[in-house]
Design an enzyme around this catalytic site. Structure first.
Site, short mmCIF file in Angstrom:
data_model
loop_
_atom_site.label_atom_id
_atom_site.label_comp_id
_atom_site.label_asym_id
_atom_site.label_seq_id
_atom_site.Cartn_x
_atom_site.Cartn_y
_atom_site.Cartn_z
N THR A 12 -3.98 -6.34 6.47
CA THR A 12 -4.62 -6.05 5.19
C THR A 12 -5.81 -6.99 4.98
O THR A 12 -5.68 -8.20 5.09
CB THR A 12 -3.60 -6.20 4.05
OG1 THR A 12 -2.55 -5.25 4.28
CG2 THR A 12 -4.23 -5.92 2.69
N HIS A 44 -6.26 -0.69 -2.36
CA HIS A 44 -5.11 -1.48 -2.81
C HIS A 44 -4.62 -0.99 -4.18
O HIS A 44 -4.14 -1.77 -5.01
CB HIS A 44 -5.50 -2.97 -2.88
CG HIS A 44 -4.38 -3.91 -2.54
ND1 HIS A 44 -4.19 -4.45 -1.30
CD2 HIS A 44 -3.39 -4.43 -3.31
CE1 HIS A 44 -3.15 -5.25 -1.31
NE2 HIS A 44 -2.63 -5.25 -2.52
N TYR A 56 -0.46 -10.14 6.19
CA TYR A 56 -1.52 -10.87 5.50
C TYR A 56 -1.95 -11.97 6.44
O TYR A 56 -1.12 -12.80 6.82
CB TYR A 56 -0.99 -11.47 4.19
CG TYR A 56 -1.04 -10.49 3.07
CD1 TYR A 56 -2.25 -9.89 2.75
CD2 TYR A 56 0.08 -10.14 2.35
CE1 TYR A 56 -2.33 -8.97 1.73
CE2 TYR A 56 0.01 -9.22 1.33
CZ TYR A 56 -1.20 -8.64 1.04
OH TYR A 56 -1.28 -7.73 0.03
N SER A 67 5.89 -5.04 4.16
CA SER A 67 4.96 -6.11 3.81
C SER A 67 5.38 -7.44 4.45
O SER A 67 6.56 -7.66 4.72
CB SER A 67 4.93 -6.27 2.28
OG SER A 67 4.27 -7.45 1.90
N LYS A 69 -6.33 -2.42 7.03
CA LYS A 69 -6.11 -1.81 5.71
C LYS A 69 -7.12 -2.35 4.71
O LYS A 69 -7.34 -3.57 4.64
CB LYS A 69 -4.69 -2.12 5.22
CG LYS A 69 -4.33 -1.58 3.85
CD LYS A 69 -2.84 -1.68 3.60
CE LYS A 69 -2.40 -1.04 2.30
NZ LYS A 69 -2.46 -1.93 1.15
C1 LIG Z 1 3.62 -4.14 -6.49
C2 LIG Z 1 2.69 -3.89 -5.35
C3 LIG Z 1 2.68 -4.80 -4.30
C4 LIG Z 1 1.85 -4.58 -3.21
N1 LIG Z 1 1.94 -5.41 -2.13
C5 LIG Z 1 1.20 -5.16 -1.04
C6 LIG Z 1 1.38 -5.93 0.13
O1 LIG Z 1 2.23 -6.81 0.20
N2 LIG Z 1 0.58 -5.67 1.18
C7 LIG Z 1 -0.39 -4.68 1.15
O2 LIG Z 1 -1.11 -4.49 2.12
N3 LIG Z 1 -0.53 -3.90 0.06
C8 LIG Z 1 0.24 -4.11 -1.02
N4 LIG Z 1 0.13 -3.30 -2.10
C9 LIG Z 1 -0.81 -2.16 -2.07
C10 LIG Z 1 -0.15 -0.90 -1.52
O3 LIG Z 1 0.10 -1.02 -0.14
C11 LIG Z 1 -1.03 0.34 -1.73
O4 LIG Z 1 -2.30 0.09 -1.18
C12 LIG Z 1 -1.16 0.70 -3.21
O5 LIG Z 1 0.10 0.62 -3.84
C13 LIG Z 1 -1.73 2.10 -3.35
O6 LIG Z 1 -1.97 2.38 -4.69
P1 LIG Z 1 -0.98 3.27 -5.61
O7 LIG Z 1 0.36 2.65 -5.55
O8 LIG Z 1 -1.58 3.20 -6.96
O9 LIG Z 1 -1.01 4.65 -5.02
C14 LIG Z 1 0.96 -3.48 -3.20
C15 LIG Z 1 0.98 -2.56 -4.26
C16 LIG Z 1 1.85 -2.77 -5.32
C17 LIG Z 1 1.88 -1.74 -6.42
C1 LIG Z 2 0.46 -11.61 -2.86
C2 LIG Z 2 -0.24 -10.34 -3.23
C3 LIG Z 2 -1.64 -10.36 -2.75
C4 LIG Z 2 0.56 -9.13 -2.82
C5 LIG Z 2 -0.14 -7.83 -3.04
O1 LIG Z 2 -0.64 -7.24 -2.13
C6 LIG Z 2 -0.28 -7.26 -4.35
O2 LIG Z 2 0.31 -7.77 -5.31
O3 LIG Z 2 -0.98 -6.25 -4.48
#
Ligand SMILES: Cc1cc2nc3c(=O)[nH]c(=O)nc-3n(C[C@H](O)[C@H](O)[C@H](O)COP(=O)(O)O)c2cc1C
Ligand SMILES: CC(C)CC(=O)C(=O)O
Length: 392
Positions: free
Chosen positions: A183, A289, A157, A133, A265
């Protein structure tokens, strides 16, 4: 033909013989137990941030249950004694069809606060690429230095200031990342009641934004360096992180950011997938997401087949709701080129650091591999929609 990849199902025997093989006895084998134990281990604000989703979390939960609509149809006597789970993604030979989804502040899921580095080491050990990320705790160069032979992807991002975007991408290229994921579903932050209730958003404290704060172009926007006023720097970060005006007219600019494979994404509509590919994007990342952004949406897996069709042969990475090996098999059968794991590895990290992530990945792969063995689909190429029965 000799297969290059092992039978991942052999992990089952290693686990049964754990006293002899050194497999850690303390790590769970189901997502439910993984989640419950990680929640008991992590600080409450991190639990709320990682586990929480948008609104009443209908979409987040439906992402998982939607897989139940599909059943894998068993085929007998097809000769599935050896399986091959390897894939080729953008010319990269990968031993498994898995990726580690980008998780901002994954660092905070580790006891030492450096979970990005542990994740990168787990990627090196398992051959499962990490999509790091923009919001890693440690600078992206330090994360990339842990990858070993495993390729890594950088997730961007798209910030308000294009110069910051260009700086991150060129840093990622210089650090050796092999692909860029932009994303799109986070141009605004979703309505997340668990975090709202706690008044918590980890990044706003600033202590976990070292990657962002290490960016020389971003630093020019700060009145004082983060080392002197971390809170003020975090507020600048929050206002600069995402450009909500980004639109299809910016596609050519996005494409011009890098010659590396570029994925978008958050694409869940076939017309968006087609538009991206027609605009020169190399791959689609179909995801909602994990239901963290928009509630009331359709489970991502339900949208995957039309996105795959519209992508016209371009690679489609899938995530959202993958909790077990059966989900991996079903996503591949519905056309995903690779499947990204999200929350399960965050919980593995919380419970066992690098070992915990490797254990989660090996368990998921073992479950998928044994399903393919037992149901008679020895290679990923054998997995297509005909392998699935859809319940009404
Ligand atoms: C705590 C957390 C932080 C996340 N941060 C990002 C991120 O920084 N960038 C991003 O593109 N997706 C982020 N995501 C989304 C994940 O890349 C992914 O799409 C998502 O976790 C998929 O869903 P699942 O974990 O329920 O299978 C985040 C997800 C979680 C759980
Ligand atoms: C700063 C947030 C948008 C990071 C993220 O992708 C998330 O928390 O799902």
């Amino acid at each position: 033909m000799e297969h290059e990849t092992p039978n991942y199902g052999d992990y089952q025997l290693e686990v049964y013989l754990r006293g002899l093989t050194g497999v850690r006895e303390d790590l769970p084998f189901t997502f439910a137990e993984l989640e419950a134990r990680a929640h008991a281990t992590l600080p409450p604000d991190i639990v709320s941030y990682v586990a929480g989703g948008a609104g009443n979390e209908y979409t987040q939960n439906a992402n998982v249950t939607a897989f139940d609509r599909w059943g894998v149809i068993p085929r007998m006597l097809v000769g599935a004694a050896r399986r091959d789970l390897s894939i080729n993604l953008f010319g990269m030979a990968l031993p498994t069809p898995l990726l580690l989804a980008p998780i901002g502040v994954i660092g905070l899921c580790a006891q030492d606060g450096h979970g990005d580095l542990a994740t990168a080491r787990a990627a090196a050990t398992s051959g499962v690429p990490m999509i790091a990320s923009t919001l890693t705790v440690d600078p992206l160069e330090e994360v990339a230095a842990q990858f070993g032979e495993t390729p890594g992807f950088f997730q961007l991002y798209n910030p308000k200031d294009r110069a910051v975007a260009e700086s991150f991408v060129s840093r990622a290229e210089a650090a050796g990342f092999k692909g860029i994921v932009v994303t799109l579903d986070t141009l605004q932050l979703g309505w997340r009641p668990r975090d709202l209730k706690l008044g918590n958003f980890p990044q706003l404290k600033g202590h976990c934004l070292a990657n962002y704060f290490s960016d020389p172009v971003f630093r020019t926007k700060l009145a004082k360096p983060p080392e002197e006023d971390v809170r003020a720097a975090a507020l600048v970060w929050a206002s600069e992180l995402s450009d909500p005006t980004l639109n299809w007219n910016d596609l050519a600019w996005l494409r011009s950011l890098t010659k590396l494979p570029l994925l978008l994404k958050g694409i869940c509509h076939p017309e968006d997938a087609k538009r991206a590919i027609d605009g020169g994007i190399d791959g689609i990342y179909c995801s909602n997401h994990g239901g963290r952004q928009a509630n009331g949406g359709i489970p991502a897996i339900d949208l995957l087949p039309t996105v795959v069709e519209a992508a016209g042969g371009a690679p489609v990475v899938f995530d959202s709701g993958v909790r077990g090996g059966e989900h991996i098999v079903k996503a591949l059968a519905l056309g995903a080129s690779a499947v990204a794991i999200g929350r399960p590895y965050a919980y593995g990290l919380a419970l066992g650091g690098e070992d915990g992530i490797v254990h989660v990945l090996r368990s998921l792969l073992a479950e998928a591999d044994l399903l393919m063995a037992i149901d008679g689909y020895p290679t990923i190429a054998d997995l297509n929609p005909d392998a699935l029965h859809a319940r009404a």
